[in-house]
Write an enzyme that holds these catalytic residues in place. Sequence first.
Site, PDB file in Angstrom:
ATOM      1  N   CYS A  10       0.864  -1.190   0.000  1.00  0.00           N
ATOM      2  CA  CYS A  10       0.000   0.000   0.000  1.00  0.00           C
ATOM      3  C   CYS A  10       0.894   1.231   0.000  1.00  0.00           C
ATOM      4  O   CYS A  10       2.042   1.155  -0.463  1.00  0.00           O
ATOM      5  CB  CYS A  10      -0.971  -0.029   1.186  1.00  0.00           C
ATOM      6  SG  CYS A  10      -0.187  -0.012   2.810  1.00  0.00           S
ATOM      7  N   ASN A  13       2.224   1.401   4.491  1.00  0.00           N
ATOM      8  CA  ASN A  13       2.514   0.117   5.158  1.00  0.00           C
ATOM      9  C   ASN A  13       2.205   0.166   6.662  1.00  0.00           C
ATOM     10  O   ASN A  13       2.880  -0.468   7.466  1.00  0.00           O
ATOM     11  CB  ASN A  13       3.980  -0.319   4.925  1.00  0.00           C
ATOM     12  CG  ASN A  13       4.278  -1.769   5.297  1.00  0.00           C
ATOM     13  OD1 ASN A  13       5.403  -2.090   5.684  1.00  0.00           O
ATOM     14  ND2 ASN A  13       3.309  -2.651   5.210  1.00  0.00           N
ATOM     15  N   CYS A  15      -1.491   0.618   7.473  1.00  0.00           N
ATOM     16  CA  CYS A  15      -2.932   0.304   7.562  1.00  0.00           C
ATOM     17  C   CYS A  15      -3.297  -0.908   6.712  1.00  0.00           C
ATOM     18  O   CYS A  15      -3.458  -2.013   7.224  1.00  0.00           O
ATOM     19  CB  CYS A  15      -3.780   1.509   7.156  1.00  0.00           C
ATOM     20  SG  CYS A  15      -3.595   2.952   8.236  1.00  0.00           S
ATOM     21  N   ARG A  16      -3.445  -0.717   5.391  1.00  0.00           N
ATOM     22  CA  ARG A  16      -4.005  -1.782   4.545  1.00  0.00           C
ATOM     23  C   ARG A  16      -3.083  -2.972   4.355  1.00  0.00           C
ATOM     24  O   ARG A  16      -3.506  -4.124   4.583  1.00  0.00           O
ATOM     25  CB  ARG A  16      -4.394  -1.203   3.167  1.00  0.00           C
ATOM     26  CG  ARG A  16      -5.558  -0.241   3.230  1.00  0.00           C
ATOM     27  CD  ARG A  16      -5.666   0.587   1.961  1.00  0.00           C
ATOM     28  NE  ARG A  16      -4.534   1.511   1.827  1.00  0.00           N
ATOM     29  CZ  ARG A  16      -4.321   2.308   0.806  1.00  0.00           C
ATOM     30  NH1 ARG A  16      -5.159   2.279  -0.219  1.00  0.00           N
ATOM     31  NH2 ARG A  16      -3.286   3.137   0.775  1.00  0.00           N
ATOM     32  N   SER A  17      -1.839  -2.736   3.931  1.00  0.00           N
ATOM     33  CA  SER A  17      -1.003  -3.905   3.589  1.00  0.00           C
ATOM     34  C   SER A  17      -0.584  -4.724   4.816  1.00  0.00           C
ATOM     35  O   SER A  17      -0.566  -5.959   4.728  1.00  0.00           O
ATOM     36  CB  SER A  17       0.202  -3.517   2.728  1.00  0.00           C
ATOM     37  OG  SER A  17       1.081  -2.661   3.406  1.00  0.00           O
ATOM     38  N   ASP A 127      -8.364   3.846   1.293  1.00  0.00           N
ATOM     39  CA  ASP A 127      -7.365   4.236   2.298  1.00  0.00           C
ATOM     40  C   ASP A 127      -8.107   4.709   3.554  1.00  0.00           C
ATOM     41  O   ASP A 127      -8.822   5.712   3.504  1.00  0.00           O
ATOM     42  CB  ASP A 127      -6.523   5.369   1.698  1.00  0.00           C
ATOM     43  CG  ASP A 127      -5.457   5.858   2.651  1.00  0.00           C
ATOM     44  OD1 ASP A 127      -5.453   5.413   3.815  1.00  0.00           O
ATOM     45  OD2 ASP A 127      -4.638   6.683   2.221  1.00  0.00           O
TER      46      ASP A 127
HETATM   47  P1  4NP Z   1      -1.819   2.755   4.190  1.00  0.00           P
HETATM   48  O1  4NP Z   1      -2.498   4.089   4.776  1.00  0.00           O
HETATM   49  O2  4NP Z   1      -1.231   3.130   2.834  1.00  0.00           O
HETATM   50  O3  4NP Z   1      -2.955   1.808   4.080  1.00  0.00           O
HETATM   51  O4  4NP Z   1      -0.757   2.335   5.185  1.00  0.00           O
HETATM   52  C1  4NP Z   1      -1.836   5.318   4.885  1.00  0.00           C
HETATM   53  C2  4NP Z   1      -0.920   5.520   5.881  1.00  0.00           C
HETATM   54  C3  4NP Z   1      -0.298   6.744   6.007  1.00  0.00           C
HETATM   55  C4  4NP Z   1      -0.606   7.766   5.122  1.00  0.00           C
HETATM   56  C5  4NP Z   1      -1.523   7.548   4.114  1.00  0.00           C
HETATM   57  C6  4NP Z   1      -2.138   6.325   3.985  1.00  0.00           C
HETATM   58  N1  4NP Z   1       0.021   9.032   5.268  1.00  0.00           N
HETATM   59  O5  4NP Z   1      -0.321   9.936   4.492  1.00  0.00           O
HETATM   60  O6  4NP Z   1       0.876   9.205   6.146  1.00  0.00           O
END
Ligand code: 4NP
Length: 161
Positions: A10, A13, A15-17, A127
Amino acid sequence: MPEVKVLFVCLGNICRSPAAENIFRDFIDSEGRPIAVHIDSCGTASYHIGEPPDQRMQDRLKAHNHSCQGCARQFKQADFDEFDLIIAMARDNLANLQAHARQPGDSSKLRLFSDFLPDSAPRDIPDPYYGGTKGFDRVITMLEDGCSGILQTLYERAKSE
Ligand code: 4NP
């Protein structure tokens, strides 16, 4: 059956992945069928390197009886050599990965997570970072569905080998 190496990707790294990694590992561990899989996750961005999964995702995974381990790392080109299946959570993640591909063999390992969901499902795993608890729960449900699809794909692949 040789070990299959699966990488979930993602943006951050956190939340989703990592959720996909933990859910998929939980499924494999509870299946009891002989299948050798190495599972990892990473992000295309460097913002959160070394951090554990987001506290909200930790809480919701726990509430859904899933594990939640790991710490964030960034995708590197050598991952194309290491992994057999590289699964992007959303189309923007897939485009980022495609930009790192050095040869057609690299691109051929890339998949969108929703390839393993029913056709009626959204193409992207949303997201949840800027949203509330419901968003995290929705992501977990989608990841559970897709991880079942991935497992099925690996079993079918193993049967035909
Ligand atoms: P992820 O979510 O890609 O599912 O881990 C996010 C985590 C952090 C951010 C955006 C999405 N950020 O902008 O810091």
